[in-house]
Write a protein that holds these residues in place. Structure first.
Motif, short mmCIF file in Angstrom:
data_model
loop_
_atom_site.label_atom_id
_atom_site.label_comp_id
_atom_site.label_asym_id
_atom_site.label_seq_id
_atom_site.Cartn_x
_atom_site.Cartn_y
_atom_site.Cartn_z
N GLU A 13 0.98 -1.35 0.15
CA GLU A 13 0.22 0.52 -0.23
C GLU A 13 1.14 0.94 -0.54
OE1 GLU A 13 -3.88 1.07 0.41
OE2 GLU A 13 -3.31 -1.14 -0.82
N GLN A 14 1.97 0.80 0.80
CA GLN A 14 2.60 2.08 0.60
C GLN A 14 3.57 2.78 -1.04
OE1 GLN A 14 5.63 2.36 3.92
NE2 GLN A 14 4.72 1.24 5.29
N VAL A 15 3.45 1.45 -1.41
CA VAL A 15 4.51 1.42 -2.72
C VAL A 15 3.61 2.02 -3.08
CG1 VAL A 15 4.95 -0.01 -4.98
CG2 VAL A 15 5.88 -0.57 -2.50
N LEU A 16 1.72 1.46 -3.74
CA LEU A 16 0.70 2.46 -4.31
C LEU A 16 0.44 3.99 -4.08
CD1 LEU A 16 -1.71 2.03 -6.23
CD2 LEU A 16 -2.52 1.35 -4.84
N HIS A 17 0.78 4.08 -3.08
CA HIS A 17 0.31 5.99 -2.11
C HIS A 17 2.01 6.88 -3.03
CE1 HIS A 17 -2.95 5.78 0.59
NE2 HIS A 17 -2.68 4.56 0.26
N HIS A 44 7.39 -5.42 -5.30
CA HIS A 44 5.75 -5.76 -4.94
C HIS A 44 5.52 -4.46 -6.05
CE1 HIS A 44 5.74 -5.82 -0.94
NE2 HIS A 44 6.59 -4.84 -0.94
N LEU A 45 5.61 -3.78 -7.43
CA LEU A 45 5.41 -3.27 -8.71
C LEU A 45 4.67 -3.94 -9.53
CD1 LEU A 45 8.37 -0.21 -9.13
CD2 LEU A 45 6.15 0.19 -8.55
N ALA A 46 5.56 -5.57 -8.89
CA ALA A 46 4.79 -6.44 -10.34
C ALA A 46 3.32 -7.03 -9.90
CB ALA A 46 5.67 -7.68 -10.30
N ALA A 47 3.38 -7.00 -8.65
CA ALA A 47 1.95 -7.24 -8.28
C ALA A 47 1.09 -6.58 -8.22
CB ALA A 47 2.22 -7.94 -7.11
N LEU A 48 1.62 -4.77 -8.08
CA LEU A 48 0.29 -3.61 -8.46
C LEU A 48 0.14 -3.88 -10.04
CD1 LEU A 48 2.14 -1.70 -5.75
CD2 LEU A 48 0.16 -2.19 -5.61
#
Length: 222
Positions: A13-17, A44-48
């Motif tokens: 979530e922090q990465v997305l924000h 995390h980027l790959a998952a998002l």
């Protein structure tokens, strides 16, 4: 959810924000900002990206032929919808805590304060429309539309009634649990228009649109 899974979800979530607020942004920039390792950020980027919340863009290389262009990430419309849901969950938790700590009257007070802010924000625009109730309703609908409510004013053929319809409600999920928000908004509409209004349906209660009935003739005046 295990503790490790919760931490992983929180980091994602922090990465997305960060992508939402700073995109286009690279994995390296995210890693530096969040003090994470580049491999962890890329995971995390790959998952998002797989979830459709972000999309990769290739930046132009500084010099032709030197290395691969850096991948930079931007948020998609799905990300904004996802974040709106997260904010709704936070609001539900906050209002639930307020109810437990201070009772339902405290929630009603919060709803009334929120409605008072709306009255203050829309008052001048509505009053510029003059004394005609239908014209005032159209002005209010336009103001609500500008705030993202997808609002329209629809005269009912053969009657002296106009319906204020809102096709979107930014707080729909929260209002479903706390109808005080809808009640305060209805009272605010009555205050702004200077007539009695009646709520016929709300998105929060399962309607396909929020519908408020407004009498435009003298009998409807308060």
């Amino acid at each position: 959810m295990s503790v490790a899974s919760e931490v992983d979800h929180s980091t994602r979530e922090q990465v997305l924000h960060l992508v939402v607020s700073h995109g286009p942004v690279s994995a390296g920039e995210i890693a530096a900002s969040l003090e994470l390792t580049p491999p962890a950020v890329r995971r995390h980027l790959a998952a998002l990206e797989a979830e459709g919340h972000i999309a990769a863009r290739h930046a132009v290389a500084a010099r032709r032929g030197r290395g691969r262009p850096a991948r930079r990430y931007v948020a998609t419309s799905s990300a904004h919808e996802h974040m709106a849901a997260a904010y709704a969950e936070l609001a539900l938790q906050a209002l639930g805590h307020l109810t437990a700590a201070a009772g339902a009257e405290a929630v009603r007070g919060f709803a009334n304060e929120r409605a008072a802010e709306a009255i203050s924000r829309y008052r001048t625009r509505v009053e510029r429309a003059g004394e005609d109730v239908e014209a005032r309703t159209r002005a209010l609908a336009d103001a609500l539309a500008d705030d993202g409510y997808e609002a329209t004013a629809r005269p009912v053929p053969g009657t002296t009634t106009v319906q204020l319809c809102q096709g979107h409600c930014p707080v729909q999920r929260v209002a479903a649990e706390f109808p005080e928000l809808c009640e305060a908004e209805t009272a605010a509409f009555s205050d702004l228009l200077g007539v009695h209004v009646q709520r016929l349906a709300t998105l929060a209660a399962g309607g396909h649109v929020c519908t408020t009935s407004i009498q435009t003739n003298a009998e409807g005046q308060r």
